[in-house]
Design an enzyme around this catalytic site. Structure first.
Site, mmCIF file in Angstrom:
data_model
loop_
_atom_site.group_PDB
_atom_site.id
_atom_site.type_symbol
_atom_site.label_atom_id
_atom_site.label_comp_id
_atom_site.label_asym_id
_atom_site.label_seq_id
_atom_site.Cartn_x
_atom_site.Cartn_y
_atom_site.Cartn_z
ATOM 1 N N GLU A 62 0.813 -1.206 0.000
ATOM 2 C CA GLU A 62 0.000 0.000 0.000
ATOM 3 C C GLU A 62 0.856 1.270 0.000
ATOM 4 O OE1 GLU A 62 -2.963 0.061 -0.736
ATOM 5 O OE2 GLU A 62 -3.483 -2.030 -0.449
ATOM 6 N N ASP A 89 -9.911 5.237 -2.921
ATOM 7 C CA ASP A 89 -8.706 5.762 -3.561
ATOM 8 C C ASP A 89 -9.092 6.418 -4.888
ATOM 9 O OD1 ASP A 89 -9.326 3.628 -5.170
ATOM 10 O OD2 ASP A 89 -7.247 3.074 -5.503
ATOM 11 N N TYR A 121 -6.735 6.520 3.478
ATOM 12 C CA TYR A 121 -6.793 5.424 2.518
ATOM 13 C C TYR A 121 -6.056 4.176 3.019
ATOM 14 C CZ TYR A 121 -5.440 2.242 -1.020
ATOM 15 O OH TYR A 121 -5.212 1.076 -1.670
#
Length: 235
Positions: free
Chosen positions: A33, A134, A116
């Site tokens: 991520e 996102d 996020y």
DNA sequence: AATCCGGGGTG
DNA sequence: CACCCAGGATT
């Protein structure tokens, strides 16, 4: 079939086979991520492989030298991501005894983990019922529902986050979150979306009104980079 | 709310 | 060249 179920049905036959998929390992998910923030999968993939290889566990990353971490990150850009990642690895290795926080509320307190990324880790690694929003999700939702809220303003962002919450299925929310992002990346692309063969076409407002290219709305000051012939003379 | 951080791909 | 990418921190 509703919005979420359509995406859940689309996903299995279209998803890319990526090393951070279908793993519950929060460390691996976190690595992916952070690396993929504002970064395309194709560019980030080799870096992900390198980090997992060099630093198999969060303790290994915590114990690594700043120099090695930065050298491994070299070429990816946004270097504060690497510094924050290293700092967070040390926090988790020490304050959390090497165990990742398991809730979005705790994850978001860590450096380099925002709205996020906290949602993504909480959903993918721990199955928390949170909507992940996102750039892909902004695009898919704005087009399908014909929403013109400005995603460059906090108010617009909030609007989409609220909508995303209402769409989250009670079952398989983790898979749904991955599905809508993958759908945005592969099908409902920024330019030239594949509306011709789209499972959501029938209900899509943007397709019906021809607004695919104007959604999502994002107003931003364009930073003017001036290239002049003078550069030619700089040696 | 506005800016900054970045290399890389796409049309 | 303009725009975008599995955003977040700082001012």
């Amino acid at each position: 079939m509703d919005f979420a179920q359509t995406l859940l049905a689309w996903y299995p036959d279209h998803k890319r086979d990526l090393p951070w998929r279908d793993t519950p390992n929060p460390y691996h998910i976190w690595l992916s991520e952070v690396i993929l923030q504002q970064t395309r999968v194709k560019q980030g993939l080799p870096y992900y492989v390198a980090f997992v290889e060099l630093f198999p566990t969060v303790q290994d990353l915590a114990n690594a030298s700043e120099e090695l971490v930065m050298r491994t990150w070299q070429g990816l850009g946004y270097y504060s991501r690497a510094r924050n990642m290293h700092a967070t690895a040390k926090i988790i290795a020490q304050a959390w005894q090497g165990n990742f926080p398991t809730t979005k509320a705790d994850l978001i307190k860590l450096k380099g983990i925002g709205e996020y990324t906290a949602s993504a880790i909480a959903s993918f690694a721990f199955g928390e019922q949170v909507a992940v929003v996102d750039g892909n999700v902004f695009r898919v939702l704005s087009r399908f529902f014909g929403i013109e809220a400005d995603i460059s303003s906090p108010k617009g962002v909030k609007h989409f986050q609220e909508l995303a919450k209402t769409l989250l299925p009670t079952q398989q929310s983790q898979t749904y979150n991955q599905a809508i992002m993958e759908f945005g990346a592969l099908q409902c692309t920024p330019q030239k979306p594949n509306c011709m063969f789209c499972p959501l076409q029938a209900g899509c407002v943007a397709h019906a009104t021809g607004k695919q290219d104007s959604l999502p709305v994002k107003t931003q000051k364009i930073k003017q980079v001036v290239y002049t012939w003078q550069w030619f003379f700089i040696k």
